[in-house]
Design a protein around this motif. Structure first.
Motif, PDB file in Angstrom:
ATOM      1  N   SER A 260       0.832  -1.209   0.000  1.00 65.34           N
ATOM      2  CA  SER A 260       0.000   0.000   0.000  1.00 65.34           C
ATOM      3  C   SER A 260       0.866   1.258   0.000  1.00 65.34           C
ATOM      4  O   SER A 260       1.961   1.289   0.598  1.00 65.34           O
ATOM      5  CB  SER A 260      -0.905   0.016   1.230  1.00 65.34           C
ATOM      6  OG  SER A 260      -1.755  -1.107   1.229  1.00 65.34           O
ATOM      7  N   ALA A 261       0.378   2.288  -0.662  1.00 69.14           N
ATOM      8  CA  ALA A 261       1.101   3.558  -0.730  1.00 69.14           C
ATOM      9  C   ALA A 261       1.376   4.088   0.672  1.00 69.14           C
ATOM     10  O   ALA A 261       0.553   3.936   1.583  1.00 69.14           O
ATOM     11  CB  ALA A 261       0.281   4.577  -1.522  1.00 69.14           C
ATOM     12  N   GLY A 262       2.546   4.670   0.835  1.00 72.66           N
ATOM     13  CA  GLY A 262       2.947   5.217   2.121  1.00 72.66           C
ATOM     14  C   GLY A 262       3.771   4.271   2.955  1.00 72.66           C
ATOM     15  O   GLY A 262       4.374   4.680   3.951  1.00 72.66           O
ATOM     16  N   GLY A 263       3.828   3.005   2.578  1.00 73.49           N
ATOM     17  CA  GLY A 263       4.585   2.027   3.343  1.00 73.49           C
ATOM     18  C   GLY A 263       6.082   2.204   3.172  1.00 73.49           C
ATOM     19  O   GLY A 263       6.554   2.698   2.144  1.00 73.49           O
ATOM     20  N   LEU A 264       6.835   1.783   4.175  1.00 73.48           N
ATOM     21  CA  LEU A 264       8.294   1.836   4.131  1.00 73.48           C
ATOM     22  C   LEU A 264       8.840   0.473   3.751  1.00 73.48           C
ATOM     23  O   LEU A 264       8.472  -0.552   4.341  1.00 73.48           O
ATOM     24  CB  LEU A 264       8.854   2.242   5.504  1.00 73.48           C
ATOM     25  CG  LEU A 264      10.378   2.131   5.677  1.00 73.48           C
ATOM     26  CD1 LEU A 264      11.110   3.090   4.744  1.00 73.48           C
ATOM     27  CD2 LEU A 264      10.778   2.368   7.132  1.00 73.48           C
ATOM     28  N   VAL A 265       9.734   0.459   2.762  1.00 78.47           N
ATOM     29  CA  VAL A 265      10.404  -0.759   2.323  1.00 78.47           C
ATOM     30  C   VAL A 265      11.906  -0.561   2.491  1.00 78.47           C
ATOM     31  O   VAL A 265      12.451   0.455   2.069  1.00 78.47           O
ATOM     32  CB  VAL A 265      10.075  -1.079   0.847  1.00 78.47           C
ATOM     33  CG1 VAL A 265      10.814  -2.334   0.403  1.00 78.47           C
ATOM     34  CG2 VAL A 265       8.569  -1.248   0.654  1.00 78.47           C
TER      35      VAL A 265
ATOM     36  N   VAL B 245      12.057   2.810  -7.938  1.00 78.41           N
ATOM     37  CA  VAL B 245      10.680   2.326  -7.982  1.00 78.41           C
ATOM     38  C   VAL B 245       9.820   2.901  -6.857  1.00 78.41           C
ATOM     39  O   VAL B 245       8.646   3.253  -7.073  1.00 78.41           O
ATOM     40  CB  VAL B 245      10.668   0.782  -7.936  1.00 78.41           C
ATOM     41  CG1 VAL B 245       9.263   0.247  -7.685  1.00 78.41           C
ATOM     42  CG2 VAL B 245      11.242   0.210  -9.223  1.00 78.41           C
ATOM     43  N   ALA B 246      10.368   2.972  -5.649  1.00 81.50           N
ATOM     44  CA  ALA B 246       9.561   3.326  -4.476  1.00 81.50           C
ATOM     45  C   ALA B 246       8.768   4.616  -4.643  1.00 81.50           C
ATOM     46  O   ALA B 246       7.546   4.621  -4.436  1.00 81.50           O
ATOM     47  CB  ALA B 246      10.449   3.387  -3.231  1.00 81.50           C
ATOM     48  N   PRO B 247       9.395   5.731  -5.019  1.00 89.97           N
ATOM     49  CA  PRO B 247       8.593   6.963  -5.129  1.00 89.97           C
ATOM     50  C   PRO B 247       7.532   6.891  -6.214  1.00 89.97           C
ATOM     51  O   PRO B 247       6.488   7.543  -6.111  1.00 89.97           O
ATOM     52  CB  PRO B 247       9.646   8.029  -5.435  1.00 89.97           C
ATOM     53  CG  PRO B 247      10.833   7.303  -5.950  1.00 89.97           C
ATOM     54  CD  PRO B 247      10.821   5.979  -5.279  1.00 89.97           C
ATOM     55  N   ARG B 248       7.771   6.085  -7.234  1.00 88.38           N
ATOM     56  CA  ARG B 248       6.789   5.956  -8.315  1.00 88.38           C
ATOM     57  C   ARG B 248       5.599   5.107  -7.896  1.00 88.38           C
ATOM     58  O   ARG B 248       4.554   5.143  -8.553  1.00 88.38           O
ATOM     59  CB  ARG B 248       7.484   5.385  -9.556  1.00 88.38           C
ATOM     60  CG  ARG B 248       8.451   6.394 -10.189  1.00 88.38           C
ATOM     61  CD  ARG B 248       9.429   5.746 -11.151  1.00 88.38           C
ATOM     62  NE  ARG B 248      10.218   6.775 -11.833  1.00 88.38           N
ATOM     63  CZ  ARG B 248      11.259   7.397 -11.288  1.00 88.38           C
ATOM     64  NH1 ARG B 248      11.641   7.086 -10.044  1.00 88.38           N
ATOM     65  NH2 ARG B 248      11.939   8.311 -11.956  1.00 88.38           N
ATOM     66  N   LEU B 249       5.765   4.334  -6.810  1.00 92.28           N
ATOM     67  CA  LEU B 249       4.652   3.565  -6.265  1.00 92.28           C
ATOM     68  C   LEU B 249       4.060   4.221  -5.015  1.00 92.28           C
ATOM     69  O   LEU B 249       3.196   3.638  -4.363  1.00 92.28           O
ATOM     70  CB  LEU B 249       5.116   2.143  -5.910  1.00 92.28           C
ATOM     71  CG  LEU B 249       5.551   1.239  -7.068  1.00 92.28           C
ATOM     72  CD1 LEU B 249       6.005  -0.118  -6.541  1.00 92.28           C
ATOM     73  CD2 LEU B 249       4.428   1.064  -8.085  1.00 92.28           C
ATOM     74  N   GLY B 250       4.554   5.409  -4.702  1.00 98.36           N
ATOM     75  CA  GLY B 250       4.069   6.099  -3.512  1.00 98.36           C
ATOM     76  C   GLY B 250       4.604   5.513  -2.226  1.00 98.36           C
ATOM     77  O   GLY B 250       3.988   5.644  -1.165  1.00 98.36           O
ATOM     78  N   LEU B 251       5.768   4.847  -2.295  1.00102.35           N
ATOM     79  CA  LEU B 251       6.365   4.209  -1.134  1.00102.35           C
ATOM     80  C   LEU B 251       7.584   4.978  -0.653  1.00102.35           C
ATOM     81  O   LEU B 251       8.164   5.786  -1.379  1.00102.35           O
ATOM     82  CB  LEU B 251       6.782   2.769  -1.477  1.00102.35           C
ATOM     83  CG  LEU B 251       5.691   1.847  -2.023  1.00102.35           C
ATOM     84  CD1 LEU B 251       6.290   0.524  -2.462  1.00102.35           C
ATOM     85  CD2 LEU B 251       4.615   1.622  -0.976  1.00102.35           C
ATOM     86  N   LYS B 252       7.984   4.702   0.576  1.00 98.81           N
ATOM     87  CA  LYS B 252       9.238   5.211   1.110  1.00 98.81           C
ATOM     88  C   LYS B 252      10.266   4.085   1.079  1.00 98.81           C
ATOM     89  O   LYS B 252       9.932   2.929   1.353  1.00 98.81           O
ATOM     90  CB  LYS B 252       9.051   5.715   2.541  1.00 98.81           C
ATOM     91  CG  LYS B 252       8.156   6.943   2.658  1.00 98.81           C
ATOM     92  CD  LYS B 252       7.967   7.365   4.098  1.00 98.81           C
ATOM     93  CE  LYS B 252       7.079   6.383   4.850  1.00 98.81           C
ATOM     94  NZ  LYS B 252       6.780   6.847   6.240  1.00 98.81           N
ATOM     95  N   GLY B 253      11.496   4.420   0.710  1.00 99.89           N
ATOM     96  CA  GLY B 253      12.543   3.416   0.618  1.00 99.89           C
ATOM     97  C   GLY B 253      13.687   3.725   1.556  1.00 99.89           C
ATOM     98  O   GLY B 253      14.053   4.890   1.748  1.00 99.89           O
TER      99      GLY B 253
ATOM    100  N   GLY C 140       9.092   0.284  11.442  1.00 96.94           N
ATOM    101  CA  GLY C 140       7.744   0.044  10.931  1.00 96.94           C
ATOM    102  C   GLY C 140       7.723  -0.321   9.457  1.00 96.94           C
ATOM    103  O   GLY C 140       6.754  -0.008   8.748  1.00 96.94           O
ATOM    104  N   ALA C 141       8.767  -0.994   8.991  1.00 94.31           N
ATOM    105  CA  ALA C 141       8.856  -1.368   7.579  1.00 94.31           C
ATOM    106  C   ALA C 141       7.871  -2.487   7.263  1.00 94.31           C
ATOM    107  O   ALA C 141       7.707  -3.425   8.042  1.00 94.31           O
ATOM    108  CB  ALA C 141      10.268  -1.812   7.229  1.00 94.31           C
ATOM    109  N   VAL C 142       7.238  -2.380   6.105  1.00 91.64           N
ATOM    110  CA  VAL C 142       6.290  -3.417   5.693  1.00 91.64           C
ATOM    111  C   VAL C 142       6.984  -4.543   4.945  1.00 91.64           C
ATOM    112  O   VAL C 142       6.428  -5.633   4.797  1.00 91.64           O
ATOM    113  CB  VAL C 142       5.168  -2.825   4.815  1.00 91.64           C
ATOM    114  CG1 VAL C 142       4.339  -1.834   5.607  1.00 91.64           C
ATOM    115  CG2 VAL C 142       5.742  -2.146   3.565  1.00 91.64           C
ATOM    116  N   ALA C 143       8.197  -4.303   4.457  1.00 90.56           N
ATOM    117  CA  ALA C 143       8.930  -5.330   3.723  1.00 90.56           C
ATOM    118  C   ALA C 143      10.418  -5.031   3.770  1.00 90.56           C
ATOM    119  O   ALA C 143      10.831  -3.871   3.864  1.00 90.56           O
ATOM    120  CB  ALA C 143       8.462  -5.406   2.264  1.00 90.56           C
TER     121      ALA C 143
END
Length: 330
Positions: A22-27, A47-55, A120-123
């Motif tokens: 989900s967007a906003g998640g930290l990977v 990839v992360a910013p293009r999916l709305g994620l934090k890396g 709090g990383a999701v992956a």
């Protein structure tokens, strides 16, 4: 003009691996600074910013080599240039249980799990490639560890994801070169004291010289097929365990023998292994010899005494019921 084909490949598989996040998640990307993990971190940064994620990037200092901490700091400092929000060094103490390779791996995964929980990383992404998968299959084959070991590393295992299992090491090396990344070659990766290094440097090249190219690809395909079979058997065994279970109270597990007798060997032994672990047997100490001894209480019952299992556990058969509990069983 698009990116280099190798760069496009690493970005594609990372994007596919994160499609359900989900967007906003930290990977987080685990990065040692080698070609595989550096290509992984760079792909995540794209990839992360293009999916709305934090890396983020995490690198582990095992404290096993001179200059290891300085190297780890340099890897963490690469995070912004790779498009990642954070970079962190995780310093660990490597023990000696199970040998140097296993001890370092255990310390590394413990540190990654703690860092992911804290952030709090999701992956957490790991840079294992198809070549690593082939090495893992060969090592499992040499140990005689059965189909679960031959299935190698899973693409998704809890919070851990391995996007590169379908890519060869040559692709990650080419991606780093195309991106102009400064790759660090860990001297441990060439040290023949380590079993995996000997497999990589000697065994697989010898197999390809004798059998032809493509051995690593074939081993990786074998892992995928073995995993599908092992997953299906595990699901069957879990369902059978629920059907056979009579009680699971205070560490005592009781199973109906009649429900176990009709199961195929591979399924029944999986059920028995699960039951023993549920009753208190340490998974790492519970070997095939223990499970087979337990299985004989079902398949070759002649009124024999119980079976002693790791963890002070005993298994006995009474009146059509298999009971597993810490000794003595009342």
């Amino acid at each position: 003009m698009g990116p280099h084909p190798a760069v496009a490949d690493v970005r594609r598989v990372v994007r596919e691996a994160l499609a359900d996040v989900s967007a906003g998640g930290l990977v987080l990307a685990a990065c040692s600074g080698g070609a595989d993990s550096l290509a992984l971190a760079a792909a995540l940064g794209f990839v992360a910013p293009r999916l709305g994620l934090k890396g983020g990037l995490v690198t582990v200092d095992h404290q096993l080599q001179a200059g290891a901490h300085e190297r780890a700091l340099a890897v963490a400092a690469m995070a912004p240039g790779l498009g990642l929000d954070t970079g962190e060094v995780l310093t660990v103490q490597v023990g000696d249980v199970g040998g140097p390779e296993a001890a370092a791996r255990d310390a590394r995964y413990a540190a990654l799990a703690e860092a992911a929980d804290r952030a709090g990383a999701v992956a957490v992404l790991l840079g294992h490639t198809r070549d690593d998968q082939a090495e893992t299959v060969l090592l499992g084959l040499a140990r005689g560890s059965g189909p679960r070991s031959l299935s190698g590393m899973a693409p998704v295992q809890g919070r851990y994801r391995r996007p590169f299992l379908g890519l060869g090491r040559a692709t990650t090396v080419a991606a780093c070169a195309a991106l102009g990344l400064d790759v660090w070659d860990d001297p441990h990766n060439d040290d023949p004291r380590f079993t995996r290094v000997r497999v990589r440097k000697q065994v697989i090249p010898h197999l390809e010289a004798e059998l032809g190219p493509g051995v690593a690809d074939a081993l990786a395909r074998t892992a995928e097929l073995a995993r599908e079979d092992a997953d299906a058997l595990d699901q069957w065994a879990e369902s059978a365990l629920q059907d056979c279970a009579l009680s699971d109270i205070d560490g005592q597990v009781a199973l109906a023998v009649q429900g176990l007798e009709g199961l195929p060997d591979a399924v029944r032994r999986r059920v028995l292994r699960r039951a023993a672990i549920a009753a208190g047997a340490p998974p790492g100490a519970l070997g095939a010899v223990h499970v087979r001894a337990l299985d004989r209480l079902i398949t070759h019952w002649n009124g024999q005494k119980g079976v002693d299992l790791p963890g002070g556990l005993t298994a006995i058969r009474r009146y059509g019921t298999l009971i597993l509990a810490i000794s003595p069983i009342p």
